[in-house]
Write an enzyme that holds these catalytic residues in place. Sequence first.
Site, PDB file in Angstrom:
ATOM      1  N   LYS A  17       0.831  -1.220   0.000  1.00 15.23           N
ATOM      2  CA  LYS A  17       0.000   0.000   0.000  1.00 15.23           C
ATOM      3  C   LYS A  17       0.851   1.249   0.000  1.00 15.23           C
ATOM      4  O   LYS A  17       2.034   1.216   0.360  1.00 15.23           O
ATOM      5  CB  LYS A  17      -0.923   0.017   1.227  1.00 15.23           C
ATOM      6  N   PRO A 112       9.121  -3.681  -1.180  1.00 14.03           N
ATOM      7  CA  PRO A 112      10.381  -3.393  -0.490  1.00 14.03           C
ATOM      8  C   PRO A 112      10.246  -3.553   1.034  1.00 14.03           C
ATOM      9  O   PRO A 112       9.230  -3.152   1.613  1.00 14.03           O
ATOM     10  CB  PRO A 112      10.641  -1.923  -0.844  1.00 14.03           C
ATOM     11  N   ALA A 114      10.730  -2.892   4.936  1.00 15.80           N
ATOM     12  CA  ALA A 114      10.877  -1.699   5.787  1.00 15.80           C
ATOM     13  C   ALA A 114      10.883  -0.416   4.956  1.00 15.80           C
ATOM     14  O   ALA A 114      11.617   0.525   5.234  1.00 15.80           O
ATOM     15  CB  ALA A 114      12.147  -1.792   6.656  1.00 15.80           C
ATOM     16  N   GLY A 116       7.940   1.385   4.210  1.00 19.25           N
ATOM     17  CA  GLY A 116       6.741   2.201   4.413  1.00 19.25           C
ATOM     18  C   GLY A 116       5.598   1.818   3.497  1.00 19.25           C
ATOM     19  O   GLY A 116       4.662   2.583   3.281  1.00 19.25           O
ATOM     20  N   MET A 117       5.671   0.588   2.958  1.00 20.98           N
ATOM     21  CA  MET A 117       4.624   0.126   2.033  1.00 20.98           C
ATOM     22  C   MET A 117       3.855  -1.079   2.569  1.00 20.98           C
ATOM     23  O   MET A 117       3.126  -1.744   1.817  1.00 20.98           O
ATOM     24  CB  MET A 117       5.229  -0.215   0.684  1.00 20.98           C
ATOM     25  N   GLY A 118       4.033  -1.371   3.848  1.00 20.50           N
ATOM     26  CA  GLY A 118       3.230  -2.421   4.478  1.00 20.50           C
ATOM     27  C   GLY A 118       3.481  -3.820   3.932  1.00 20.50           C
ATOM     28  O   GLY A 118       2.555  -4.622   3.840  1.00 20.50           O
ATOM     29  N   GLY A 120       5.307  -6.355   5.266  1.00 21.76           N
ATOM     30  CA  GLY A 120       5.097  -7.356   6.320  1.00 21.76           C
ATOM     31  C   GLY A 120       3.616  -7.515   6.621  1.00 21.76           C
ATOM     32  O   GLY A 120       3.117  -8.632   6.846  1.00 21.76           O
ATOM     33  N   ALA A 122       1.212  -7.107   4.492  1.00 15.63           N
ATOM     34  CA  ALA A 122       0.627  -7.883   3.391  1.00 15.63           C
ATOM     35  C   ALA A 122       0.940  -9.370   3.554  1.00 15.63           C
ATOM     36  O   ALA A 122       0.098 -10.230   3.250  1.00 15.63           O
ATOM     37  CB  ALA A 122       1.144  -7.369   2.049  1.00 15.63           C
ATOM     38  N   ASP A 154      -1.746  -1.689   9.785  1.00 12.53           N
ATOM     39  CA  ASP A 154      -1.938  -1.774   8.332  1.00 12.53           C
ATOM     40  C   ASP A 154      -2.522  -3.104   7.872  1.00 12.53           C
ATOM     41  O   ASP A 154      -2.871  -3.242   6.691  1.00 12.53           O
ATOM     42  CB  ASP A 154      -0.584  -1.631   7.616  1.00 12.53           C
TER      43      ASP A 154
HETATM   44  C1  LIG Z   1       2.988   4.208   8.953  1.00 13.31           C
HETATM   45  C2  LIG Z   1       1.825   3.331   8.584  1.00 13.31           C
HETATM   46  O1  LIG Z   1       2.274   2.296   7.721  1.00 13.31           O
HETATM   47  C3  LIG Z   1       0.802   4.154   7.804  1.00 13.31           C
HETATM   48  O2  LIG Z   1      -0.198   3.350   7.229  1.00 13.31           O
HETATM   49  C4  LIG Z   1       1.165   2.740   9.801  1.00 13.31           C
HETATM   50  O3  LIG Z   1       0.758   3.756  10.679  1.00 13.31           O
HETATM   51  C5  LIG Z   1       2.053   1.730  10.516  1.00 13.31           C
HETATM   52  O4  LIG Z   1       1.427   0.487  10.389  1.00 13.31           O
HETATM   53  P1  LIG Z   1       2.084  -0.874  10.941  1.00 13.31           P
HETATM   54  O5  LIG Z   1       3.495  -1.004  10.495  1.00 13.31           O
HETATM   55  O6  LIG Z   1       1.107  -1.988  10.635  1.00 13.31           O
HETATM   56  O7  LIG Z   1       2.100  -0.536  12.465  1.00 13.31           O
HETATM   57  P2  LIG Z   1       2.160  -1.461  13.743  1.00 13.31           P
HETATM   58  O8  LIG Z   1       2.937  -2.698  13.449  1.00 13.31           O
HETATM   59  O9  LIG Z   1       0.779  -1.556  14.300  1.00 13.31           O
HETATM   60  O10 LIG Z   1       3.007  -0.512  14.667  1.00 13.31           O
HETATM   61  C6  LIG Z   1       4.401  -0.328  14.568  1.00 13.31           C
HETATM   62  C7  LIG Z   1       4.773   0.857  15.426  1.00 13.31           C
HETATM   63  O11 LIG Z   1       4.397   2.064  14.747  1.00 13.31           O
HETATM   64  C8  LIG Z   1       3.901   3.026  15.667  1.00 13.31           C
HETATM   65  N1  LIG Z   1       2.501   3.373  15.322  1.00 13.31           N
HETATM   66  C9  LIG Z   1       1.814   2.662  14.399  1.00 13.31           C
HETATM   67  C10 LIG Z   1       0.524   3.022  14.048  1.00 13.31           C
HETATM   68  C11 LIG Z   1      -0.053   4.157  14.694  1.00 13.31           C
HETATM   69  N2  LIG Z   1      -1.297   4.542  14.394  1.00 13.31           N
HETATM   70  N3  LIG Z   1       0.658   4.844  15.613  1.00 13.31           N
HETATM   71  C12 LIG Z   1       1.932   4.481  15.925  1.00 13.31           C
HETATM   72  O12 LIG Z   1       2.565   5.119  16.753  1.00 13.31           O
HETATM   73  C13 LIG Z   1       4.021   2.412  17.045  1.00 13.31           C
HETATM   74  O13 LIG Z   1       5.259   2.827  17.570  1.00 13.31           O
HETATM   75  C14 LIG Z   1       4.053   0.917  16.744  1.00 13.31           C
HETATM   76  O14 LIG Z   1       4.767   0.195  17.742  1.00 13.31           O
HETATM   77  N1  LIG Z   2       7.039 -10.969   6.566  1.00 13.63           N
HETATM   78  C1  LIG Z   2       7.798  -9.882   6.809  1.00 13.63           C
HETATM   79  N2  LIG Z   2       8.273  -9.159   5.789  1.00 13.63           N
HETATM   80  C2  LIG Z   2       9.031  -8.060   6.026  1.00 13.63           C
HETATM   81  N3  LIG Z   2       9.381  -7.634   7.233  1.00 13.63           N
HETATM   82  C3  LIG Z   2       8.931  -8.310   8.284  1.00 13.63           C
HETATM   83  C4  LIG Z   2       8.117  -9.455   8.110  1.00 13.63           C
HETATM   84  N4  LIG Z   2       7.818  -9.920   9.321  1.00 13.63           N
HETATM   85  C5  LIG Z   2       8.399  -9.095  10.210  1.00 13.63           C
HETATM   86  N5  LIG Z   2       9.085  -8.131   9.602  1.00 13.63           N
HETATM   87  C6  LIG Z   2       9.833  -7.045  10.290  1.00 13.63           C
HETATM   88  O1  LIG Z   2       9.047  -5.856  10.168  1.00 13.63           O
HETATM   89  C7  LIG Z   2       9.856  -4.732   9.802  1.00 13.63           C
HETATM   90  C8  LIG Z   2       9.009  -3.831   8.894  1.00 13.63           C
HETATM   91  O2  LIG Z   2       8.830  -4.498   7.673  1.00 13.63           O
HETATM   92  P1  LIG Z   2       7.823  -4.019   6.542  1.00 13.63           P
HETATM   93  O3  LIG Z   2       8.423  -4.453   5.249  1.00 13.63           O
HETATM   94  O4  LIG Z   2       6.443  -4.445   6.838  1.00 13.63           O
HETATM   95  O5  LIG Z   2       7.985  -2.452   6.723  1.00 13.63           O
HETATM   96  P2  LIG Z   2       7.098  -1.265   6.316  1.00 13.63           P
HETATM   97  O6  LIG Z   2       6.576  -1.489   4.934  1.00 13.63           O
HETATM   98  O7  LIG Z   2       7.886  -0.028   6.577  1.00 13.63           O
HETATM   99  O8  LIG Z   2       5.899  -1.353   7.317  1.00 13.63           O
HETATM  100  P3  LIG Z   2       4.704  -0.330   7.529  1.00 13.63           P
HETATM  101  O9  LIG Z   2       4.583   0.552   6.331  1.00 13.63           O
HETATM  102  O10 LIG Z   2       3.541  -1.280   7.696  1.00 13.63           O
HETATM  103  O11 LIG Z   2       5.110   0.367   8.771  1.00 13.63           O
HETATM  104  C9  LIG Z   2      11.079  -5.322   9.112  1.00 13.63           C
HETATM  105  O12 LIG Z   2      12.227  -4.553   9.366  1.00 13.63           O
HETATM  106  C10 LIG Z   2      11.188  -6.724   9.691  1.00 13.63           C
HETATM  107  O13 LIG Z   2      12.123  -6.741  10.758  1.00 13.63           O
END
Ligand SMILES: C[C@](O)(CO)[C@H](O)COP(=O)(O)OP(=O)(O)OC[C@H]1O[C@@H](n2ccc(N)nc2=O)[C@H](O)[C@@H]1O
Ligand SMILES: Nc1ncnc2c1ncn2[C@@H]1O[C@H](COP(=O)(O)OP(=O)(O)OP(=O)(O)O)[C@@H](O)[C@H]1O
Length: 317
Positions: A17, A112, A114, A116-118, A120, A122, A154
Amino acid sequence: MSQDPTARHVTATAPGKVNLSLRVGPPGLDGYHPVATVYLAVSLRETVTAIVRPDARITVAPSQRQVSLVDTADVPWDERNLAHRAAVHLRETLGLEADTHGVDLEVAKQVPVAGGMGGGSADAAAALLACAALWETGLTRSQLAEIAAPLGADVPFAVMGGAAVGLGTGADLTPVAARRPVHLVLVPADAGLSTPVVFRTLDELRRDGVLTDAAGAPEVNQDVLRALTAADPLDLATAMDNDLQTPAVALFPDLSDMLDLGLDEGALGGMVSGSGPTLLFVTHTEQDALRLATAIQERTGVDALPVRGPVPGSHVL
Ligand SMILES: C[C@](O)(CO)[C@H](O)COP(=O)(O)OP(=O)(O)OC[C@H]1O[C@@H](n2ccc(N)nc2=O)[C@H](O)[C@@H]1O
Ligand SMILES: Nc1ncnc2c1ncn2[C@@H]1O[C@H](COP(=O)(O)OP(=O)(O)OP(=O)(O)O)[C@@H](O)[C@H]1O
């Protein structure tokens, strides 16, 4: 990993996303921030195969059946993996007998890590769908989206897909009807950003007066919703916003040059995706997206990705 190629299995996919708008309020006592976001599911998909096991174990590993298009070196292939956590969570929530509901999960990634595209999230969504089908639970997509909420803010959106407003932590969803596809170019970075660190940096910048303090729960960006429903890419590019952009750029200063470069090459608008560091650029058409991705690649060597959204949420293949 399963050694038996004839073992019963189910494969499901879920989309990555972007947030076309991400407004963030002050943190609550649990550390979570109230958000008002507009999600768009994009055409990069994660695929999870759930293979039945005769015992209680749950394992997770990179897929041997399908190649991952991104570097998975930083993904934890153990019980911390979000796909693994999703399978455990579903088994516990439904009170399924642990000794007869083991599963091997195989994950192929396009989103990608970590970035910012969710990605994990997904993986968790696809694992939920695959396990729910393998274990013949009869659960609907909406029920699975509800079950998904404790796994991450997410994850419910990765189950539902399309376009949606997200409130609360981002998990309270209302679908949005987008009239035509939005064409984007995504520019991944060569390193990740930690989501909690980006939220914490936003709090610090607000506390220190660098950014205006936020009061209470944020409001949804109506201009972005209007631009999405009217299918107007220029209005969308003008209206989109992300409160996590300033902290992400503070943590990753190179993003600033890449944003300028995308605009210089003709993008209608550019922004950090979610918590970054992936950048998104809006274009008029699919052809413009292809052209922009090629130009960015030629000038920087970075693999820019033309994508479109909205795309469907998680489903069984
Ligand atoms: C940045 C976004 O991706 C935008 O959609 C989301 O807000 C984050 O979604 P996500 O990675 O699924 O988040 P979670 O795994 O629930 O939370 C990871 C960490 O992000 C912070 N977090 C997340 C969501 C939110 N509304 N407030 C927060 O402060 C918290 O420190 C939390 O411990
Ligand atoms: N299946 C997975 N794929 C990727 N990372 C994972 C997974 N399970 C746990 N993680 C951990 O979660 C962290 C965030 O990974 P992800 O790829 O979801 O990041 P993101 O896209 O920035 O997340 P979001 O946008 O939801 O905050 C990674 O650094 C990794 O340590």
